[in-house]
Design an enzyme around this catalytic site. Structure first.
Site, PDB file in Angstrom:
ATOM      1  N   PRO A  22       0.741  -0.828  -0.102  1.00  0.00           N
ATOM      2  CA  PRO A  22      -0.081  -0.351   0.147  1.00  0.00           C
ATOM      3  C   PRO A  22       1.102   1.213  -0.152  1.00  0.00           C
ATOM      4  O   PRO A  22       1.867   1.225   0.287  1.00  0.00           O
ATOM      5  CB  PRO A  22      -0.690  -0.061   1.732  1.00  0.00           C
ATOM      6  CG  PRO A  22      -0.657  -1.567   1.664  1.00  0.00           C
ATOM      7  CD  PRO A  22       0.548  -2.154   1.154  1.00  0.00           C
ATOM      8  N   GLY A  25       1.778   4.717   3.888  1.00  0.00           N
ATOM      9  CA  GLY A  25       2.753   3.935   5.324  1.00  0.00           C
ATOM     10  C   GLY A  25       2.411   4.642   5.818  1.00  0.00           C
ATOM     11  O   GLY A  25       3.197   5.668   6.292  1.00  0.00           O
ATOM     12  N   THR A  28       7.129   4.249  12.460  1.00  0.00           N
ATOM     13  CA  THR A  28       6.828   4.426  14.191  1.00  0.00           C
ATOM     14  C   THR A  28       8.004   4.762  14.329  1.00  0.00           C
ATOM     15  O   THR A  28       8.288   4.356  15.916  1.00  0.00           O
ATOM     16  CB  THR A  28       6.244   2.542  14.286  1.00  0.00           C
ATOM     17  OG1 THR A  28       7.730   1.673  13.592  1.00  0.00           O
ATOM     18  CG2 THR A  28       5.203   2.703  13.253  1.00  0.00           C
ATOM     19  N   ASP A  52       5.850   0.850   8.977  1.00  0.00           N
ATOM     20  CA  ASP A  52       7.160   1.118   8.979  1.00  0.00           C
ATOM     21  C   ASP A  52       7.567   0.797  10.232  1.00  0.00           C
ATOM     22  O   ASP A  52       7.595   1.298  11.129  1.00  0.00           O
ATOM     23  CB  ASP A  52       7.673   1.854   8.199  1.00  0.00           C
ATOM     24  CG  ASP A  52       8.919   1.520   7.968  1.00  0.00           C
ATOM     25  OD1 ASP A  52       9.692   1.013   7.220  1.00  0.00           O
ATOM     26  OD2 ASP A  52      10.056   2.767   8.934  1.00  0.00           O
ATOM     27  N   TYR A  57      14.068   1.194  16.715  1.00  0.00           N
ATOM     28  CA  TYR A  57      13.197   2.101  17.174  1.00  0.00           C
ATOM     29  C   TYR A  57      12.316   1.887  18.319  1.00  0.00           C
ATOM     30  O   TYR A  57      11.861   2.384  19.142  1.00  0.00           O
ATOM     31  CB  TYR A  57      11.872   2.104  16.260  1.00  0.00           C
ATOM     32  CG  TYR A  57      12.184   2.862  14.579  1.00  0.00           C
ATOM     33  CD1 TYR A  57      13.214   3.721  14.344  1.00  0.00           C
ATOM     34  CD2 TYR A  57      11.227   2.871  13.590  1.00  0.00           C
ATOM     35  CE1 TYR A  57      13.790   3.959  12.996  1.00  0.00           C
ATOM     36  CE2 TYR A  57      11.158   3.135  13.048  1.00  0.00           C
ATOM     37  CZ  TYR A  57      12.551   3.710  11.744  1.00  0.00           C
ATOM     38  OH  TYR A  57      12.829   4.265  11.168  1.00  0.00           O
ATOM     39  N   LYS A  86      13.121  -3.140   9.923  1.00  0.00           N
ATOM     40  CA  LYS A  86      14.095  -3.629   9.877  1.00  0.00           C
ATOM     41  C   LYS A  86      15.343  -4.105   9.805  1.00  0.00           C
ATOM     42  O   LYS A  86      15.357  -3.869  11.684  1.00  0.00           O
ATOM     43  CB  LYS A  86      14.670  -1.957   9.225  1.00  0.00           C
ATOM     44  CG  LYS A  86      14.179  -0.795   8.181  1.00  0.00           C
ATOM     45  CD  LYS A  86      14.210   0.872   8.494  1.00  0.00           C
ATOM     46  CE  LYS A  86      13.221   1.337   8.205  1.00  0.00           C
ATOM     47  NZ  LYS A  86      12.425   1.979   9.447  1.00  0.00           N
ATOM     48  N   HIS A 119      18.645  -1.301   7.284  1.00  0.00           N
ATOM     49  CA  HIS A 119      18.426  -0.426   8.235  1.00  0.00           C
ATOM     50  C   HIS A 119      19.486   0.754   6.891  1.00  0.00           C
ATOM     51  O   HIS A 119      18.805   1.940   6.841  1.00  0.00           O
ATOM     52  CB  HIS A 119      18.462  -0.027   9.578  1.00  0.00           C
ATOM     53  CG  HIS A 119      17.151   1.243  10.164  1.00  0.00           C
ATOM     54  ND1 HIS A 119      17.322   1.067  11.116  1.00  0.00           N
ATOM     55  CD2 HIS A 119      17.122   2.803   9.457  1.00  0.00           C
ATOM     56  CE1 HIS A 119      16.592   2.081  10.902  1.00  0.00           C
ATOM     57  NE2 HIS A 119      16.667   3.190  10.464  1.00  0.00           N
ATOM     58  N   SER A 169      17.503   0.247   3.109  1.00  0.00           N
ATOM     59  CA  SER A 169      17.278   1.696   3.042  1.00  0.00           C
ATOM     60  C   SER A 169      18.860   2.827   3.130  1.00  0.00           C
ATOM     61  O   SER A 169      19.743   1.797   3.349  1.00  0.00           O
ATOM     62  CB  SER A 169      16.574   1.445   4.945  1.00  0.00           C
ATOM     63  OG  SER A 169      16.259   3.336   4.660  1.00  0.00           O
ATOM     64  N   LEU A 220       7.069  15.038   4.655  1.00  0.00           N
ATOM     65  CA  LEU A 220       6.664  16.296   5.254  1.00  0.00           C
ATOM     66  C   LEU A 220       7.844  17.193   5.710  1.00  0.00           C
ATOM     67  O   LEU A 220       7.875  18.264   6.441  1.00  0.00           O
ATOM     68  CB  LEU A 220       5.541  16.835   6.070  1.00  0.00           C
ATOM     69  CG  LEU A 220       4.217  15.416   5.876  1.00  0.00           C
ATOM     70  CD1 LEU A 220       3.500  15.776   7.052  1.00  0.00           C
ATOM     71  CD2 LEU A 220       3.767  15.701   4.407  1.00  0.00           C
ATOM     72  N   THR A 266      -1.499  11.851  16.146  1.00  0.00           N
ATOM     73  CA  THR A 266      -2.524  11.832  16.790  1.00  0.00           C
ATOM     74  C   THR A 266      -3.975  11.685  16.273  1.00  0.00           C
ATOM     75  O   THR A 266      -3.602  11.316  14.763  1.00  0.00           O
ATOM     76  CB  THR A 266      -3.058  13.801  17.319  1.00  0.00           C
ATOM     77  OG1 THR A 266      -3.225  14.262  15.675  1.00  0.00           O
ATOM     78  CG2 THR A 266      -2.244  14.321  18.036  1.00  0.00           C
ATOM     79  N   ARG A 269      -4.926  14.197  12.616  1.00  0.00           N
ATOM     80  CA  ARG A 269      -3.794  14.283  12.141  1.00  0.00           C
ATOM     81  C   ARG A 269      -4.001  12.697  11.160  1.00  0.00           C
ATOM     82  O   ARG A 269      -3.300  12.585  10.373  1.00  0.00           O
ATOM     83  CB  ARG A 269      -2.608  13.953  12.626  1.00  0.00           C
ATOM     84  CG  ARG A 269      -1.598  15.968  13.148  1.00  0.00           C
ATOM     85  CD  ARG A 269      -0.865  16.226  12.400  1.00  0.00           C
ATOM     86  NE  ARG A 269      -0.510  17.496  12.340  1.00  0.00           N
ATOM     87  CZ  ARG A 269       0.230  18.402  13.140  1.00  0.00           C
ATOM     88  NH1 ARG A 269       1.399  17.356  13.973  1.00  0.00           N
ATOM     89  NH2 ARG A 269       0.357  19.625  12.920  1.00  0.00           N
ATOM     90  N   ASN A 273      -3.736  12.956   7.019  1.00  0.00           N
ATOM     91  CA  ASN A 273      -2.837  12.362   6.495  1.00  0.00           C
ATOM     92  C   ASN A 273      -3.050  11.113   5.276  1.00  0.00           C
ATOM     93  O   ASN A 273      -2.515  10.542   4.445  1.00  0.00           O
ATOM     94  CB  ASN A 273      -1.377  12.320   7.624  1.00  0.00           C
ATOM     95  CG  ASN A 273      -0.731  12.936   7.764  1.00  0.00           C
ATOM     96  OD1 ASN A 273      -1.526  14.401   7.446  1.00  0.00           O
ATOM     97  ND2 ASN A 273       0.426  13.106   8.068  1.00  0.00           N
TER      98      ASN A 273
END
Ligand SMILES: NC(=O)c1ccc[n+]([C@@H]2O[C@H](COP(=O)([O-])OP(=O)(O)OC[C@H]3O[C@@H](n4cnc5c(N)ncnc54)[C@H](OP(=O)(O)O)[C@@H]3O)[C@@H](O)[C@H]2O)c1
Length: 312
Positions: A22, A25, A28, A52, A57, A86, A119, A169, A220, A266, A269, A273
């Site tokens: 899709p 995405g 996270t 993702d 993370y 990753k 990664h 990546s 963004l 949130t 948002r 998005n």
């Protein structure tokens, strides 16, 4: 340019028969564990089906928990969502790849991954410290492993059926082309920073020619201001088409044939998005004409990403 009015449901085919990704995405990279859970649930509720993640993370457990509970609440099967994670820089040695992959799967509460990415192309000293530094504070790199060695171990994961697709990546053409040429299983996805200030046109063209999905992070501009969100061309188009600057930037990314990752924290948002629609051709062309050039994330230089919580 993709002209479909429903960009939200657009998917792109992955090579090696690995299904479809899709285009919209949800990323996270969220330092706070509670916000990780609520934002992931909100993204699922808003309609995001592509998630993702990354070992780096340090929140795969929270994402896994949110996805499990969220899927049950919305009535989604595992195959209704697309999950990526990753391999971190300290696990590039081939013998470390499968254990790292299995540990991510366990944390995410999954029994297969849709996509596993290396990664960054930088190998760090292997070990439990994700950020190994010498006494002067410099990153300790691992010279004993090549990116191709790591790629071969990634290919083995696909062979064993626990991972549908593999990719890279934070690479440029200098890393991607040699891997592409030597790979038995070609990279399905390349994830890099991209937005109107960093269109990465040469890389995108290579990906188009080789049927590699170009997956844009920071569409963004990481939300940084000044940045693409405040660009006068983007603001004027947003006012003209009755959308927000964020929606204009995300629509442009999808219409140029890329997939993207965005990180709304949130519910409002997340809905914003996800609620994108196609821009008219003249607006699309105007964005392509923006001349400002800026990279917001320096990870491609050292393998040490920005935006990782302090002390982690
Ligand atoms: N491969 C890599 O090395 C790498 C590096 C970085 C990121 N990533 C991935 O890419 C994902 C995307 O992260 P990103 O930072 O690039 O995402 P992004 O969506 O470009 O930027 C996120 C920032 O934009 C703001 N924002 C989100 N929606 C907005 C809206 N509608 N209007 C105004 N501002 C908005 C957020 O603000 P608030 O925080 O105030 O909501 C946040 O500060 C990450 O989560 C991660 O999965 C990968």
């Amino acid at each position: 340019m993709i002209e479909s009015t429903d960009l939200r449901s657009t998917t792109l085919p992955l090579n090696h028969g690995a299904g479809r990704i899709p285009v919209l995405g949800f990323g996270t990279l969220i330092p706070d564990p509670a916000v990780t859970i609520s934002a992931t649930r909100d993204a699922l509720d808003a309609g995001f089906r592509h998630f993702d993640c990354a070992e780096r993370y340090r929140n795969e457990r929270e994402v896994g928990e949110a996805l499990q509970a969220g899927r049950a609440a919305v009535g989604l099967e595992r195959h209704d969502i697309f999950v990526t994670t990753k391999l971190w820089n300290t696990n590039h040695r081939p013998e470390r790849v499968e254990p790292a992959f299995r540990a991510s799967l366990e944390r995410l509460k999954l029994d297969y991954l849709d996509l596993y990415l290396i990664h960054t192309p930088f190998a760090f000293q292997p070990g439990d410290d994700q950020d190994p530094r010498d006494q002067n504070g410099n990153v300790i790199y691992d010279k004993g492993v090549t990116l191709l060695d790591t790629w071969r171990a990634m290919e083995s994961l696909v062979d064993r059926g626990k991972c549908r697709a593999i990719g890279l990546s934070d690479v440029g053409m200098n890393d991607l082309v040699p891997i592409y040429e030597s790979a038995r299983i070609k990279p399905a996805v390349v994830q890099v920073e991209s937005h109107p200030y960093l269109p990465e046109t040469e890389l995108l063209e290579f990906c188009r020619q080789k049927n590699i999905v170009f997956l844009a992070f920071a569409p963004l501009g990481h939300g940084m201001r000044p940045g693409p969100l405040e660009d006068p061309v983007i603001s004027a188009i947003a006012a003209r088409v009755g959308k927000t600057p964020a929606q204009v930037l995300l629509a442009w990314a999808v219409q140029r044939g890329t997939a993207l990752l965005t990180t709304p924290r949130t519910a409002a948002r997340a809905r914003e998005n996800f609620d994108i629609s196609a821009l008219p051709q003249d607006a699309f062309d105007e964005i392509n004409g923006i001349q400002t050039r800026q990279r917001f994330n320096q990870v491609v230089k050292t393998g040490s990403p920005g935006f990782i919580p302090q002390g982690s």
